[in-house]
Design a protein around this motif. Structure first.
Motif, PDB file in Angstrom:
ATOM      1  N   UNK A 302       0.835  -1.206   0.000  1.00 48.82           N
ATOM      2  CA  UNK A 302       0.000   0.000   0.000  1.00 48.82           C
ATOM      3  C   UNK A 302       0.870   1.257   0.000  1.00 48.82           C
ATOM      4  N   UNK A 303       1.887   1.301   0.861  1.00 41.77           N
ATOM      5  CA  UNK A 303       2.770   2.470   0.915  1.00 41.77           C
ATOM      6  C   UNK A 303       3.478   2.682  -0.417  1.00 41.77           C
ATOM      7  N   UNK A 406      -6.360  -2.520   0.666  1.00 36.10           N
ATOM      8  CA  UNK A 406      -5.782  -1.354   0.005  1.00 36.10           C
ATOM      9  C   UNK A 406      -6.720  -0.148   0.088  1.00 36.10           C
ATOM     10  N   UNK A 407      -8.028  -0.379   0.017  1.00 37.17           N
ATOM     11  CA  UNK A 407      -8.972   0.731   0.167  1.00 37.17           C
ATOM     12  C   UNK A 407      -8.849   1.349   1.561  1.00 37.17           C
ATOM     13  N   UNK A 408      -8.733   0.485   2.582  1.00 34.60           N
ATOM     14  CA  UNK A 408      -8.573   0.990   3.949  1.00 34.60           C
ATOM     15  C   UNK A 408      -7.282   1.792   4.102  1.00 34.60           C
ATOM     16  N   UNK A 409      -6.276   1.441   3.288  1.00 34.39           N
ATOM     17  CA  UNK A 409      -4.997   2.153   3.374  1.00 34.39           C
ATOM     18  C   UNK A 409      -5.016   3.463   2.601  1.00 34.39           C
ATOM     19  N   UNK A 412      -8.588   4.287  -2.968  1.00 35.88           N
ATOM     20  CA  UNK A 412      -9.993   4.053  -3.298  1.00 35.88           C
ATOM     21  C   UNK A 412     -10.227   3.621  -4.739  1.00 35.88           C
ATOM     22  N   UNK A 413      -9.209   3.716  -5.602  1.00 35.76           N
ATOM     23  CA  UNK A 413      -9.436   3.455  -7.029  1.00 35.76           C
ATOM     24  C   UNK A 413      -9.331   1.988  -7.410  1.00 35.76           C
ATOM     25  N   UNK A 414      -8.972   1.113  -6.479  1.00 30.07           N
ATOM     26  CA  UNK A 414      -8.829  -0.293  -6.848  1.00 30.07           C
ATOM     27  C   UNK A 414     -10.198  -0.883  -7.185  1.00 30.07           C
ATOM     28  N   UNK A 415     -10.239  -1.706  -8.226  1.00 26.57           N
ATOM     29  CA  UNK A 415     -11.513  -2.273  -8.664  1.00 26.57           C
ATOM     30  C   UNK A 415     -11.347  -3.590  -9.373  1.00 26.57           C
TER      31      UNK A 415
END
Length: 446
Positions: A302-303, A406-409, A412-415
């Motif tokens: 994520x980082x 990853x959204x929590x990190x 938001x664009x992951x899909x």
């Protein structure tokens, strides 16, 4: 014709019975064919067999098991002639080993002939020993019989100048001082030990299907005392050699149906803390975050993505490394669960995991006897396992879990695109008969 001794008569009777059986098999279901039948005259067949024996060779180590197009040398090395090491290898077979045969598959009947036993020894052994009774039983002309004995005895032979091949495994080992000088290398060629593979195959088959071990397995499952040990080989992979023509690799490979087992080589686990039970959970992914270094790897990924690194080879290489490590952790999580939970733990009423995760984490439940009152449930479980579509479902759930992390990190664009990508990274271990380490092409939404 010289009168035969009783031993000579025994040799001739055994040989004649073999040739007659070959003749009957050839003519089975057909009208008598004088031309075909004449080929199975005693002396005629032996003369032809002596001509064809040069097309095959008895070996212990088979080159074509490495690659079917390899054209180099196979070797015959008796296990007792190998260095006697503490590790398991061909040397542990001692005098009790199976010889393999390579060469023209159409001449393999000659090897079967030479394996005929008289007085507890093969004809091949008696021929190599120059047995006089066998010699007289082969042909009344001593010169002809002696020539056949010598020809058949050369089934076990070595190439005068052993050769390798570009399709064979080769390791160039530096023995000199100058890496740029070709003559400073020694060529090592690892060879497949068919004799050892055959012994291992026989033991595994006995453990899986032998009546004695079947009773021991039942006693183990029901926690009852049993006088014999229980043997179990878990997480096997079956490597198929030769495709639809396993005889093109070797005789023993054909007898094994081309199947050569590979044993699991998982690293040891030194963590003595038992994992928390996977009961009363909607998904095992909730526990995956606490397994080994998974949480740390997810944070590292994520980082890295939040830093918006440049689109170059270095970025792709580092990202791929992190993703593959996460996929490996998924496989290790399953392996540790298999090792630390008794088969059938998903039968617990408190197990709320989806079916695909139960199949993934409790595969040996399929080997348990059907429970009284739950026969249909257990039969459906086994049928679902054998359909083999559950690894893709597990991969899809893994992808969903990664996306959620990853959204929590803050990504938001992951899909859907990322979902398919993470699913391809998943390594979902599945015990036989579902192929091990199947890599799901896309995964499925959970």
């Amino acid at each position: 014709m010289t009168d035969l001794t009783d031993r000579g008569k025994a040799f001739r009777s055994a040989i004649a019975a073999f040739i007659e059986a070959r003749r009957e098999a050839k003519l089975k279901g057909k009208d008598d064919d004088a031309g075909v039948a004449s080929k199975y005259d005693y002396a005629t067949w032996l003369a032809d067999a002596a001509r064809r024996v040069g097309q095959i060779q008895a070996v212990t180590h088979v080159l074509k098991a490495t690659h079917p197009d390899a054209r180099g040398s196979s070797l015959h090395v008796a296990p007792n002639n190998l260095p006697q090491r503490t590790e398991i290898g061909t040397h542990v077979l001692g005098d009790d080993y199976a010889e393999d045969v390579v060469g023209n598959a159409a001449a393999l009947d000659v090897f079967k002939f030479l394996k005929i036993e008289v007085d507890d020894r093969r004809l091949l052994d008696w021929m190599q020993a120059g047995d006089a009774d066998l010699c007289s039983a082969l042909h009344p002309d001593t010169t002809v019989a002696t020539g056949w004995m010598d020809t058949f005895g050369k089934l076990v032979r070595s190439d005068p100048t052993p050769s390798s091949h570009e399709a064979a495994k080769q390791v160039y080992w530096l023995v000199g001082e100058e890496p740029s000088n070709d003559v400073d290398y020694h060529l090592l060629q690892p060879l497949f030990s068919s004799s050892l593979a055959h012994a291992i195959h026989a033991d595994i088959q006995d453990a899986r299907f032998g009546e004695g071990n079947k009773l021991a397995r039942q006693a183990f499952r029901t926690k009852e005392a049993y006088e014999a040990p229980y043997r179990d080989y878990r997480n096997l992979i079956a490597r198929k050699l030769g495709g639809t023509k396993p005889q093109n690799i070797s005789q023993l490979n054909s007898e094994r149906g081309g199947i050569n087992y590979l044993l699991a080589s998982l690293p040891p686990t030194w963590d003595l803390d038992r994992p928390r039970k996977l009961l009363k959970l909607d998904s095992a992914m909730d526990r995956l975050a606490y397994f080994k270094s998974v949480r740390k790897q997810v944070k590292t990924l994520a980082d890295f993505l939040l830093a918006d690194p440049p689109a170059n080879d270095a970025t792709r290489t580092l990202r791929r490394k992190i993703e593959q490590e996460l996929g490996n952790q998924l496989a290790l999580f399953a392996a540790e669960t298999h090792a630390r939970f008794e088969p059938g733990w998903t039968c617990d009423p408190d197990c709320m995991l989806p079916l695909c995760e139960r199949l993934w984490l409790d595969p040996e439940r399929t080997e348990l006897p059907l429970r009284e009152g739950h026969e249909q449930e257990d039969a459906d479980f086994k049928a679902a396992y054998e359909r083999g579509d559950w690894p893709d479902e597990v991969a899809g759930r893994f992808a969903n879990w990664i996306n959620a992390q990853l959204r929590e990190a803050g990504l938001p664009t992951v899909g859907d695109a990322e979902h398919k990508h993470w699913a391809r990274q998943a390594i979902v271990d599945a015990a036989w008969p579902v192929p091990l380490q199947r890599r799901a092409p896309a995964g499925g939404e959970a």
